[in-house]
Design an enzyme around this catalytic site. Structure first.
Site, PDB file in Angstrom:
ATOM      1  N   SER A   1       0.991  -1.254  -0.019  1.00 24.84           N
ATOM      2  CA  SER A   1      -0.091   0.011  -0.234  1.00 24.84           C
ATOM      3  C   SER A   1       0.680   1.186   0.089  1.00 24.84           C
ATOM      4  CB  SER A   1      -0.851   0.045   1.158  1.00 24.84           C
ATOM      5  OG  SER A   1      -1.425   1.234   1.613  1.00 24.84           O
ATOM      6  N   SER A   2       0.335   2.407  -0.411  1.00 23.38           N
ATOM      7  CA  SER A   2       1.120   3.585  -0.660  1.00 23.38           C
ATOM      8  C   SER A   2       1.547   4.097   0.863  1.00 23.38           C
ATOM      9  CB  SER A   2       0.385   4.916  -1.440  1.00 23.38           C
ATOM     10  OG  SER A   2      -0.776   4.869  -0.843  1.00 23.38           O
ATOM     11  N   CYS A   3       0.989   3.713   1.720  1.00 22.64           N
ATOM     12  CA  CYS A   3       1.392   3.960   3.079  1.00 22.64           C
ATOM     13  C   CYS A   3       2.736   3.735   3.498  1.00 22.64           C
ATOM     14  CB  CYS A   3       0.141   3.913   4.081  1.00 22.64           C
ATOM     15  SG  CYS A   3       0.148   1.957   4.407  1.00 22.64           S
TER      16      CYS A   3
ATOM     17  N   TYR B   1       0.598  -0.873  10.219  1.00 16.10           N
ATOM     18  CA  TYR B   1       0.260  -1.519   8.819  1.00 16.10           C
ATOM     19  C   TYR B   1       1.430  -1.540   7.976  1.00 16.10           C
ATOM     20  CZ  TYR B   1      -2.808  -2.232   4.707  1.00 16.10           C
ATOM     21  OH  TYR B   1      -3.306  -2.404   3.514  1.00 16.10           O
TER      22      TYR B   1
ATOM     23  N   HIS C   1     -12.774   2.871   4.099  1.00 12.28           N
ATOM     24  CA  HIS C   1     -11.762   3.749   3.496  1.00 12.28           C
ATOM     25  C   HIS C   1     -12.902   4.822   3.096  1.00 12.28           C
ATOM     26  CE1 HIS C   1      -9.233   0.495   3.097  1.00 12.28           C
ATOM     27  NE2 HIS C   1      -8.034   1.560   3.540  1.00 12.28           N
TER      28      HIS C   1
ATOM     29  N   LYS D   1       3.729  -4.102   5.993  1.00 16.84           N
ATOM     30  CA  LYS D   1       3.741  -4.218   4.275  1.00 16.84           C
ATOM     31  C   LYS D   1       5.165  -3.932   3.778  1.00 16.84           C
ATOM     32  CE  LYS D   1      -0.353  -4.857   3.221  1.00 16.84           C
ATOM     33  NZ  LYS D   1      -0.729  -5.907   2.543  1.00 16.84           N
TER      34      LYS D   1
HETATM   35  N1  LIG Z   1      -8.406  -1.267  -0.249  1.00 14.70           N
HETATM   36  C1  LIG Z   1      -7.523  -0.428  -0.385  1.00 14.70           C
HETATM   37  O1  LIG Z   1      -7.690   0.937  -0.707  1.00 14.70           O
HETATM   38  C2  LIG Z   1      -6.046  -0.874  -0.835  1.00 14.70           C
HETATM   39  C3  LIG Z   1      -5.260   0.138  -1.226  1.00 14.70           C
HETATM   40  C4  LIG Z   1      -3.899  -0.267  -1.239  1.00 14.70           C
HETATM   41  C5  LIG Z   1      -3.492  -1.550  -1.059  1.00 14.70           C
HETATM   42  N2  LIG Z   1      -4.535  -2.639  -0.693  1.00 14.70           N
HETATM   43  C6  LIG Z   1      -4.248  -3.951  -0.651  1.00 14.70           C
HETATM   44  O2  LIG Z   1      -4.887  -4.872  -1.321  1.00 14.70           O
HETATM   45  C7  LIG Z   1      -5.058  -6.080  -0.780  1.00 14.70           C
HETATM   46  C8  LIG Z   1      -6.354  -6.538  -0.620  1.00 14.70           C
HETATM   47  O3  LIG Z   1      -7.105  -5.619  -0.148  1.00 14.70           O
HETATM   48  P1  LIG Z   1      -8.946  -5.496  -0.013  1.00 14.70           P
HETATM   49  O4  LIG Z   1      -9.240  -4.132  -0.042  1.00 14.70           O
HETATM   50  O5  LIG Z   1      -9.537  -6.449  -1.164  1.00 14.70           O
HETATM   51  O6  LIG Z   1      -9.235  -5.960   1.294  1.00 14.70           O
HETATM   52  P2  LIG Z   1     -10.730  -6.957   1.820  1.00 14.70           P
HETATM   53  O7  LIG Z   1     -11.866  -6.640   0.728  1.00 14.70           O
HETATM   54  O8  LIG Z   1     -10.640  -6.892   3.368  1.00 14.70           O
HETATM   55  O9  LIG Z   1     -10.164  -8.347   1.557  1.00 14.70           O
HETATM   56  C9  LIG Z   1      -9.092  -8.973   2.224  1.00 14.70           C
HETATM   57  C10 LIG Z   1      -9.053 -10.362   2.272  1.00 14.70           C
HETATM   58  O10 LIG Z   1      -8.113 -11.072   2.811  1.00 14.70           O
HETATM   59  C11 LIG Z   1      -8.650 -12.321   3.453  1.00 14.70           C
HETATM   60  N3  LIG Z   1      -8.107 -12.481   4.661  1.00 14.70           N
HETATM   61  C12 LIG Z   1      -8.252 -11.677   5.704  1.00 14.70           C
HETATM   62  N4  LIG Z   1      -7.422 -12.038   6.882  1.00 14.70           N
HETATM   63  C13 LIG Z   1      -7.247 -13.342   6.722  1.00 14.70           C
HETATM   64  C14 LIG Z   1      -7.026 -14.652   7.467  1.00 14.70           C
HETATM   65  N5  LIG Z   1      -6.416 -14.596   8.526  1.00 14.70           N
HETATM   66  N6  LIG Z   1      -6.784 -15.838   6.714  1.00 14.70           N
HETATM   67  C15 LIG Z   1      -7.300 -15.881   5.419  1.00 14.70           C
HETATM   68  N7  LIG Z   1      -7.753 -14.765   4.525  1.00 14.70           N
HETATM   69  C16 LIG Z   1      -7.762 -13.551   5.426  1.00 14.70           C
HETATM   70  C17 LIG Z   1     -10.003 -11.931   3.602  1.00 14.70           C
HETATM   71  O11 LIG Z   1     -10.656 -13.336   3.416  1.00 14.70           O
HETATM   72  P3  LIG Z   1     -12.417 -13.686   3.597  1.00 14.70           P
HETATM   73  O12 LIG Z   1     -13.029 -12.717   2.758  1.00 14.70           O
HETATM   74  O13 LIG Z   1     -12.493 -15.096   3.333  1.00 14.70           O
HETATM   75  O14 LIG Z   1     -12.548 -13.554   5.045  1.00 14.70           O
HETATM   76  C18 LIG Z   1     -10.492 -11.116   2.258  1.00 14.70           C
HETATM   77  O15 LIG Z   1     -10.971 -11.687   1.074  1.00 14.70           O
HETATM   78  C19 LIG Z   1      -4.282  -5.844   0.758  1.00 14.70           C
HETATM   79  O16 LIG Z   1      -2.896  -6.409   0.733  1.00 14.70           O
HETATM   80  C20 LIG Z   1      -4.277  -4.569   0.801  1.00 14.70           C
HETATM   81  O17 LIG Z   1      -3.099  -3.993   1.640  1.00 14.70           O
HETATM   82  C21 LIG Z   1      -6.057  -2.133  -0.524  1.00 14.70           C
HETATM   83  C1  LIG Z   2      -5.204   2.651   1.507  1.00 18.99           C
HETATM   84  C2  LIG Z   2      -5.242   2.979   3.002  1.00 18.99           C
HETATM   85  O1  LIG Z   2      -5.245   4.284   3.541  1.00 18.99           O
HETATM   86  C3  LIG Z   2      -5.432   4.534   4.673  1.00 18.99           C
HETATM   87  O2  LIG Z   2      -5.136   5.743   5.105  1.00 18.99           O
HETATM   88  P1  LIG Z   2      -6.168   6.907   4.598  1.00 18.99           P
HETATM   89  O3  LIG Z   2      -5.992   7.191   3.102  1.00 18.99           O
HETATM   90  O4  LIG Z   2      -5.730   8.228   5.450  1.00 18.99           O
HETATM   91  O5  LIG Z   2      -7.630   6.349   4.929  1.00 18.99           O
HETATM   92  P2  LIG Z   2      -9.074   6.794   4.721  1.00 18.99           P
HETATM   93  O6  LIG Z   2      -9.703   6.107   5.782  1.00 18.99           O
HETATM   94  O7  LIG Z   2      -9.302   6.175   3.266  1.00 18.99           O
HETATM   95  O8  LIG Z   2      -9.266   8.120   4.781  1.00 18.99           O
HETATM   96  C4  LIG Z   2      -8.725   9.152   3.834  1.00 18.99           C
HETATM   97  C5  LIG Z   2      -8.841  10.547   4.362  1.00 18.99           C
HETATM   98  O9  LIG Z   2     -10.682  10.836   4.315  1.00 18.99           O
HETATM   99  C6  LIG Z   2     -10.861  11.406   5.499  1.00 18.99           C
HETATM  100  N1  LIG Z   2     -12.299  11.036   5.469  1.00 18.99           N
HETATM  101  C7  LIG Z   2     -13.309  11.974   5.686  1.00 18.99           C
HETATM  102  N2  LIG Z   2     -14.631  11.275   6.021  1.00 18.99           N
HETATM  103  C8  LIG Z   2     -14.245  10.135   5.978  1.00 18.99           C
HETATM  104  C9  LIG Z   2     -15.166   8.594   6.533  1.00 18.99           C
HETATM  105  O10 LIG Z   2     -16.315   8.920   6.686  1.00 18.99           O
HETATM  106  N3  LIG Z   2     -14.255   7.507   6.631  1.00 18.99           N
HETATM  107  C10 LIG Z   2     -13.129   7.734   6.347  1.00 18.99           C
HETATM  108  N4  LIG Z   2     -12.568   6.468   6.422  1.00 18.99           N
HETATM  109  N5  LIG Z   2     -12.302   8.627   5.940  1.00 18.99           N
HETATM  110  C11 LIG Z   2     -13.002   9.847   5.959  1.00 18.99           C
HETATM  111  C12 LIG Z   2      -9.742  10.907   6.513  1.00 18.99           C
HETATM  112  O11 LIG Z   2     -10.091  11.624   7.749  1.00 18.99           O
HETATM  113  C13 LIG Z   2      -8.545  11.114   5.803  1.00 18.99           C
HETATM  114  O12 LIG Z   2      -8.271  12.253   5.886  1.00 18.99           O
HETATM  115  C14 LIG Z   2      -4.650   3.646   5.739  1.00 18.99           C
HETATM  116  O13 LIG Z   2      -5.158   4.024   6.992  1.00 18.99           O
HETATM  117  C15 LIG Z   2      -4.470   2.367   5.479  1.00 18.99           C
HETATM  118  O14 LIG Z   2      -3.506   1.971   6.144  1.00 18.99           O
HETATM  119  C16 LIG Z   2      -4.237   2.188   3.791  1.00 18.99           C
HETATM  120  O15 LIG Z   2      -2.740   2.612   3.295  1.00 18.99           O
END
Ligand SMILES: NC(=O)c1ccc[n+]([C@@H]2O[C@H](COP(=O)([O-])OP(=O)(O)OC[C@H]3O[C@@H](n4cnc5c(N)ncnc54)[C@H](OP(=O)(O)O)[C@@H]3O)[C@@H](O)[C@H]2O)c1
Ligand SMILES: C[C@@H]1O[C@H](OP(=O)(O)OP(=O)(O)OC[C@H]2O[C@@H](n3cnc4c(=O)[nH]c(N)nc43)[C@H](O)[C@@H]2O)[C@@H](O)[C@H](O)[C@@H]1O
Length: 322
Positions: A110-112, A139, A182, A143
């Site tokens: 992730s970009s974080c 986190y 998010h 990563k």
């Molecule tokens: N969402 C974002 O904005 C974002 C941004 C940057 C990078 N990523 C990366 O993309 C990847 C997937 O993210 P996502 O957004 O798709 O998350 P997600 O929708 O929460 O999916 C996560 C998956 O991980 C599985 N999982 C979690 N804990 C597990 C465990 N203990 N054993 C087996 N499976 C497990 C879950 O399985 P079940 O469904 O079967 O429980 C689920 O399918 C991650 O590596 C994340 O860091 C996401």
């Molecule tokens: C991709 C992920 O990004 C995450 O950072 P990050 O962009 O700040 O995560 P987000 O939860 O997407 O929040 C992004 C921005 O949106 C604001 N925000 C405004 N309203 C809302 C709301 O209702 N819900 C949420 N969730 N935010 C809100 C929040 O304060 C922050 O400045 C990391 O914590 C993870 O590690 C990961 O890297």
């Protein structure tokens, strides 16, 4: 390696937003030997169970999209789980993949991982050059460990283990639980529900978090799935690649865009007791662009698709506690 359509590809986390998008994209391209298990069938934190699974299934390629994932508040509230569970999951997957001679491993971070105040846009070289953003450092440390473990394997054993760092993602099958989601899915849900609850003919007010001034970049998850397939089918040759659009906007502007798409006309209040997080994290995507991959979906188009998916599936969110 050059994968064939019958190569055994294990997508860890195939039911999540990212994993399911990768699964659909691989299926659409004709890959026929896809492997996936839910967390209830296989807990990836359990080393012995992961060992048995690899021994039985013998995947040739592993795509790691399994992780404990959440928005800013979930990350800040559960530092131990975000650190430990992510290290357990990725360590078990990477170590078994190395031992059982998996030919290609793609780790998703992730970009974080980049320092909170790194110059913008974020180049891959900025890794480990400064302190992390406190709301998600746990986190991020997990990563970074994953990126470095793949790099060590590449360096020591010459194996094709590499890492893609996606920016903030959104799309179908996103998490719409307002405590753990998010920002983008949270805004869709909050603004949609406020549009539907009118008081004296006025649409309800929506409260968003922080000041609205942080800048964020958003990538449609189906574009990320294409990037993963690009990395699968091409020998990129290096350890770490950023994946994003290369464009960002303020959280306030994102709210205005989603408000327009959803059709919410009520007021928006900013709750500055909630954290802003990192001020900006715009990816430098030139390494992926030079390799030959580019994001296709514009932000407005992607949000419209995600909102359409939300409208079709929102019944499933009714039981989620707000
Ligand atoms: N969402 C974002 O904005 C974002 C941004 C940057 C990078 N990523 C990366 O993309 C990847 C997937 O993210 P996502 O957004 O798709 O998350 P997600 O929708 O929460 O999916 C996560 C998956 O991980 C599985 N999982 C979690 N804990 C597990 C465990 N203990 N054993 C087996 N499976 C497990 C879950 O399985 P079940 O469904 O079967 O429980 C689920 O399918 C991650 O590596 C994340 O860091 C996401
Ligand atoms: C991709 C992920 O990004 C995450 O950072 P990050 O962009 O700040 O995560 P987000 O939860 O997407 O929040 C992004 C921005 O949106 C604001 N925000 C405004 N309203 C809302 C709301 O209702 N819900 C949420 N969730 N935010 C809100 C929040 O304060 C922050 O400045 C990391 O914590 C993870 O590690 C990961 O890297």
């Amino acid at each position: 390696m050059n994968p064939k359509l019958n190569t055994r590809i294990y997508i860890a986390g195939h039911r999540g937003m990212v994993g399911s998008a990768i699964w659909r994209a691989l299926e659409a391209k004709g890959y026929s030997n896809l492997i996936g298990t839910s967390s209830s069938e296989l807990d990836l934190r359990n080393q012995a169970a992961v060992h048995d699974f690899f021994t039985n299934e013998k995947p040739e390629v592993v795509i790691d999209a399994a992780a404990r994932v959440g928005g800013i508040l979930a990350n800040a509230s559960f530092p131990y789980q975000f650190l430990m569970e992510n290290m357990q999951i990725q360590n078990n997957l990477i170590d078994e993949a190395l031992k059982l001679d998996v030919q290609k491993f793609i780790f998703l971070g992730s970009s974080c991982i980049y320092p909170k105040l790194a110059p913008q846009p974020l180049k891959e070289d900025y890794l480990l050059t400064g302190p992390l953003e406190p709301t998600n450092e746990w986190y991020a440390v997990a990563k970074i460990t994953g990126v470095k473990t793949c790099e060590a394997i590449r360096k020591q054993f010459g194996k094709d283990f590499s890492s893609l760092m996606p920016t903030n993602l959104y799309g179908p099958f996103d998490n719409f639980d307002l405590n753990t989601s998010h920002v983008l899915p949270a805004m869709i849900r909050k603004l949609h529900e406020a549009k539907q609850s009118t008081v004296d003919g006025q649409q309800s007010t929506v409260t968003l978090w922080g000041t609205g001034s942080p800048m964020r970049e958003f990538l449609f998850v189906e574009d990320l799935a294409e990037a993963v397939i690009f990395a699968l089918e091409n020998n990129l040759g290096d350890n770490l690649y950023n994946v994003g659009t290369g464009e960002d906007l303020s959280i306030k502007d994102l709210a205005l865009l989603i408000q327009k798409i959803v059709g919410h006309t009520g007021e928006i209040i900013w709750d500055s007791s909630k954290p802003d997080g990192t001020p900006r994290k715009l990816m430098d995507v030139s390494k992926m662009t030079q390799a030959g991959w580019k994001a296709k979906t514009g932000l407005e188009e992607g949000i419209r698709k995600t909102y359409a998916w939300f409208l079709k599936n929102q019944e499933n969110f009714k039981e989620v506690k707000i």
